[in-house]
Design a protein around this motif. Structure first.
Motif, PDB file in Angstrom:
ATOM      1  N   SER A 139       2.937   4.460   7.992  1.00 37.50           N
ATOM      2  CA  SER A 139       1.520   5.440   7.824  1.00 37.50           C
ATOM      3  C   SER A 139       1.861   6.279   6.526  1.00 37.50           C
ATOM      4  O   SER A 139       0.955   7.048   5.997  1.00 37.50           O
ATOM      5  N   LEU A 140       2.818   6.204   6.275  1.00 35.93           N
ATOM      6  CA  LEU A 140       3.247   7.175   4.701  1.00 35.93           C
ATOM      7  C   LEU A 140       3.509   6.869   3.342  1.00 35.93           C
ATOM      8  O   LEU A 140       3.080   7.464   2.285  1.00 35.93           O
ATOM      9  N   ALA A 157       8.564   7.663  -1.250  1.00 35.89           N
ATOM     10  CA  ALA A 157       7.608   6.609  -1.301  1.00 35.89           C
ATOM     11  C   ALA A 157       6.738   6.421  -2.234  1.00 35.89           C
ATOM     12  O   ALA A 157       5.782   6.284  -3.044  1.00 35.89           O
ATOM     13  N   GLY A 158       6.887   8.420  -3.311  1.00 33.28           N
ATOM     14  CA  GLY A 158       6.370   8.584  -4.782  1.00 33.28           C
ATOM     15  C   GLY A 158       5.068   9.411  -4.373  1.00 33.28           C
ATOM     16  O   GLY A 158       4.300   9.535  -3.853  1.00 33.28           O
ATOM     17  N   PRO A 159       4.017   9.423  -5.574  1.00 32.84           N
ATOM     18  CA  PRO A 159       2.545  10.578  -5.293  1.00 32.84           C
ATOM     19  C   PRO A 159       1.826   9.594  -5.069  1.00 32.84           C
ATOM     20  O   PRO A 159       1.385  10.140  -4.118  1.00 32.84           O
ATOM     21  N   GLY A 160       1.530   8.435  -4.941  1.00 33.23           N
ATOM     22  CA  GLY A 160       0.578   7.875  -4.309  1.00 33.23           C
ATOM     23  C   GLY A 160       0.893   8.210  -2.508  1.00 33.23           C
ATOM     24  O   GLY A 160       0.146   7.388  -1.965  1.00 33.23           O
ATOM     25  N   ALA A 161       1.798   8.748  -2.291  1.00 27.56           N
ATOM     26  CA  ALA A 161       1.998   8.772  -0.611  1.00 27.56           C
ATOM     27  C   ALA A 161       1.250   9.054   0.126  1.00 27.56           C
ATOM     28  O   ALA A 161       0.208  10.064  -0.602  1.00 27.56           O
ATOM     29  N   ALA A 162       1.243   9.531   1.338  1.00 26.84           N
ATOM     30  CA  ALA A 162       0.548   9.854   2.563  1.00 26.84           C
ATOM     31  C   ALA A 162       1.139  11.697   2.720  1.00 26.84           C
ATOM     32  O   ALA A 162       1.933  11.607   2.408  1.00 26.84           O
ATOM     33  N   PRO A 163       0.062  12.589   2.849  1.00 27.34           N
ATOM     34  CA  PRO A 163       1.131  13.592   2.618  1.00 27.34           C
ATOM     35  C   PRO A 163       1.691  14.347   3.732  1.00 27.34           C
ATOM     36  O   PRO A 163       1.434  13.238   4.443  1.00 27.34           O
ATOM     37  N   ALA A 164       2.781  14.946   3.629  1.00 26.27           N
ATOM     38  CA  ALA A 164       3.641  14.986   5.156  1.00 26.27           C
ATOM     39  C   ALA A 164       2.448  16.004   5.925  1.00 26.27           C
ATOM     40  O   ALA A 164       2.186  16.870   5.466  1.00 26.27           O
ATOM     41  N   THR A 165       2.833  15.908   6.919  1.00 26.17           N
ATOM     42  CA  THR A 165       2.264  16.444   8.497  1.00 26.17           C
ATOM     43  C   THR A 165       3.104  16.694   9.377  1.00 26.17           C
ATOM     44  O   THR A 165       4.148  16.217   9.027  1.00 26.17           O
ATOM     45  N   ALA A 166       3.138  17.892   9.774  1.00 23.35           N
ATOM     46  CA  ALA A 166       4.339  18.086  11.218  1.00 23.35           C
ATOM     47  C   ALA A 166       3.225  17.467  12.371  1.00 23.35           C
ATOM     48  O   ALA A 166       3.390  17.871  13.279  1.00 23.35           O
ATOM     49  N   ARG A 167       4.166  16.122  12.411  1.00 24.00           N
ATOM     50  CA  ARG A 167       3.555  15.494  13.686  1.00 24.00           C
ATOM     51  C   ARG A 167       4.481  15.559  14.640  1.00 24.00           C
ATOM     52  O   ARG A 167       5.945  15.575  13.787  1.00 24.00           O
ATOM     53  N   ARG A 168       4.582  15.224  15.457  1.00 25.65           N
ATOM     54  CA  ARG A 168       5.878  15.380  16.234  1.00 25.65           C
ATOM     55  C   ARG A 168       5.850  13.930  17.409  1.00 25.65           C
ATOM     56  O   ARG A 168       5.324  13.232  17.631  1.00 25.65           O
ATOM     57  N   MET A 169       7.176  13.587  16.993  1.00 23.54           N
ATOM     58  CA  MET A 169       7.672  12.535  17.722  1.00 23.54           C
ATOM     59  C   MET A 169       7.769  12.448  19.645  1.00 23.54           C
ATOM     60  O   MET A 169       8.847  13.502  19.624  1.00 23.54           O
TER      61      MET A 169
END
Length: 134
Positions: A24-25, A122-134
Protein backbone atom coordinates in the motif's frame (compact mmCIF):
# COMPACT_ATOMS: atom_id res chain seq x y z
CA UNK A 1 11.95 0.69 -9.41
CA UNK A 2 10.75 -2.03 -7.08
CA UNK A 3 12.21 -2.36 -3.58
CA UNK A 4 13.09 -6.00 -2.91
CA UNK A 5 12.24 -6.99 0.67
CA UNK A 6 13.43 -9.84 2.85
CA UNK A 7 10.85 -10.34 5.59
CA UNK A 8 12.09 -12.22 8.67
CA UNK A 9 9.13 -12.85 10.99
CA UNK A 10 8.01 -16.06 12.66
CA UNK A 11 4.27 -15.29 12.61
CA UNK A 12 2.74 -15.91 9.19
CA UNK A 13 -0.16 -13.54 9.89
CA UNK A 14 2.22 -10.67 10.70
CA UNK A 15 4.24 -11.39 7.53
CA UNK A 16 1.01 -11.02 5.56
CA UNK A 17 0.06 -7.77 7.29
CA UNK A 18 3.52 -6.26 6.73
CA UNK A 19 3.54 -7.36 3.07
CA UNK A 20 0.10 -5.78 2.53
CA UNK A 21 1.20 -2.61 4.30
CA UNK A 22 4.31 -2.33 2.12
CA UNK A 23 2.25 -2.89 -1.03
CA UNK A 24 0.00 0.00 0.00
CA UNK A 25 3.02 2.30 0.47
CA UNK A 26 4.68 1.86 -2.89
CA UNK A 27 6.52 -0.52 -5.15
CA UNK A 28 7.74 -3.03 -2.58
CA UNK A 29 8.11 -6.69 -3.48
CA UNK A 30 8.66 -9.38 -0.85
CA UNK A 31 11.33 -11.55 -2.48
CA UNK A 32 12.13 -13.70 0.55
CA UNK A 33 10.53 -14.80 3.80
CA UNK A 34 12.00 -16.63 6.78
CA UNK A 35 10.64 -17.72 10.15
CA UNK A 36 13.95 -18.77 11.73
CA UNK A 37 17.44 -17.33 12.01
CA UNK A 38 18.88 -20.27 10.05
CA UNK A 39 16.37 -19.84 7.19
CA UNK A 40 17.12 -16.13 6.97
CA UNK A 41 20.89 -16.65 6.98
CA UNK A 42 20.61 -19.34 4.30
CA UNK A 43 18.44 -17.06 2.16
CA UNK A 44 21.00 -14.26 2.50
CA UNK A 45 23.82 -16.64 1.50
CA UNK A 46 21.90 -17.92 -1.53
CA UNK A 47 20.70 -14.47 -2.66
CA UNK A 48 23.57 -12.00 -2.27
CA UNK A 49 22.58 -8.55 -3.45
CA UNK A 50 19.00 -9.67 -4.11
CA UNK A 51 17.42 -7.46 -1.45
CA UNK A 52 17.12 -3.74 -0.79
CA UNK A 53 15.36 -3.87 2.58
CA UNK A 54 15.40 -6.51 5.33
CA UNK A 55 12.65 -6.26 7.93
CA UNK A 56 13.64 -8.40 10.91
CA UNK A 57 11.76 -9.45 14.02
CA UNK A 58 13.95 -10.25 17.03
CA UNK A 59 12.10 -13.26 18.43
CA UNK A 60 11.91 -16.06 15.85
CA UNK A 61 10.80 -19.72 15.88
CA UNK A 62 14.46 -20.64 16.31
CA UNK A 63 17.35 -18.28 16.89
CA UNK A 64 17.10 -14.51 17.01
CA UNK A 65 16.86 -11.59 14.67
CA UNK A 66 20.11 -10.19 16.06
CA UNK A 67 22.04 -12.91 14.25
CA UNK A 68 20.16 -12.02 11.06
CA UNK A 69 21.03 -8.32 11.42
CA UNK A 70 24.71 -9.23 11.78
CA UNK A 71 24.53 -11.51 8.74
CA UNK A 72 22.90 -8.76 6.67
CA UNK A 73 25.88 -6.52 7.38
CA UNK A 74 28.55 -9.02 6.27
CA UNK A 75 28.55 -7.76 2.69
CA UNK A 76 29.49 -4.18 1.81
CA UNK A 77 26.74 -2.29 0.03
CA UNK A 78 23.96 -4.43 1.48
CA UNK A 79 20.47 -2.99 1.66
CA UNK A 80 18.76 -1.27 4.57
CA UNK A 81 18.10 -3.33 7.70
CA UNK A 82 15.10 -2.53 9.88
CA UNK A 83 14.28 -4.26 13.14
CA UNK A 84 10.51 -4.38 13.71
CA UNK A 85 9.81 -6.14 17.00
CA UNK A 86 7.73 -6.15 20.17
CA UNK A 87 10.99 -6.32 22.11
CA UNK A 88 12.68 -3.11 20.94
CA UNK A 89 13.47 -1.72 24.39
CA UNK A 90 15.97 1.15 24.58
CA UNK A 91 18.84 -1.25 25.42
CA UNK A 92 17.89 -3.73 22.69
CA UNK A 93 17.46 -0.84 20.24
CA UNK A 94 21.01 0.35 20.95
CA UNK A 95 22.42 -3.16 20.57
CA UNK A 96 20.65 -3.65 17.23
CA UNK A 97 22.06 -0.35 15.96
CA UNK A 98 25.54 -1.44 17.03
CA UNK A 99 25.04 -4.70 15.10
CA UNK A 100 24.28 -2.65 11.99
CA UNK A 101 20.54 -2.07 11.90
CA UNK A 102 19.62 1.18 10.15
CA UNK A 103 16.44 1.65 12.17
CA UNK A 104 14.66 -0.09 15.05
CA UNK A 105 10.90 0.12 15.54
CA UNK A 106 8.62 -1.17 18.30
CA UNK A 107 5.65 -3.02 16.73
CA UNK A 108 3.13 -1.69 19.22
CA UNK A 109 4.10 1.96 19.44
CA UNK A 110 6.32 2.85 16.45
CA UNK A 111 4.05 1.81 13.57
CA UNK A 112 3.59 5.38 12.26
CA UNK A 113 7.38 5.89 12.28
CA UNK A 114 7.88 2.51 10.56
CA UNK A 115 5.37 3.51 7.87
CA UNK A 116 7.05 6.89 7.41
CA UNK A 117 10.49 5.27 7.10
CA UNK A 118 9.32 2.72 4.52
CA UNK A 119 7.46 5.42 2.60
CA UNK A 120 10.65 7.48 2.45
CA UNK A 121 12.45 4.51 0.87
CA UNK A 122 9.73 4.18 -1.75
CA UNK A 123 10.40 7.73 -2.93
CA UNK A 124 8.32 10.81 -3.64
CA UNK A 125 5.57 8.92 -5.47
CA UNK A 126 4.82 6.76 -2.45
CA UNK A 127 1.59 6.86 -0.53
CA UNK A 128 1.64 9.31 2.38
CA UNK A 129 2.48 7.91 5.78
CA UNK A 130 -0.62 7.39 7.91
CA UNK A 131 -1.04 6.32 11.48
CA UNK A 132 -2.35 2.79 10.83
CA UNK A 133 -2.33 0.25 13.63
CA UNK A 134 -1.26 -3.35 13.15
Amino acid sequence: MSIAVLLVEDMKQIRGVVADLLASLGDFQVVGEAATEAEAKLWLEEHPGAWDLAIVDLILEQGTGMGVVSKCRERPGAGKVVVFSDYATPGIRQHCLQLGADQVFQKNSDVPAFIAYCSSLAGPGAAPATARRM
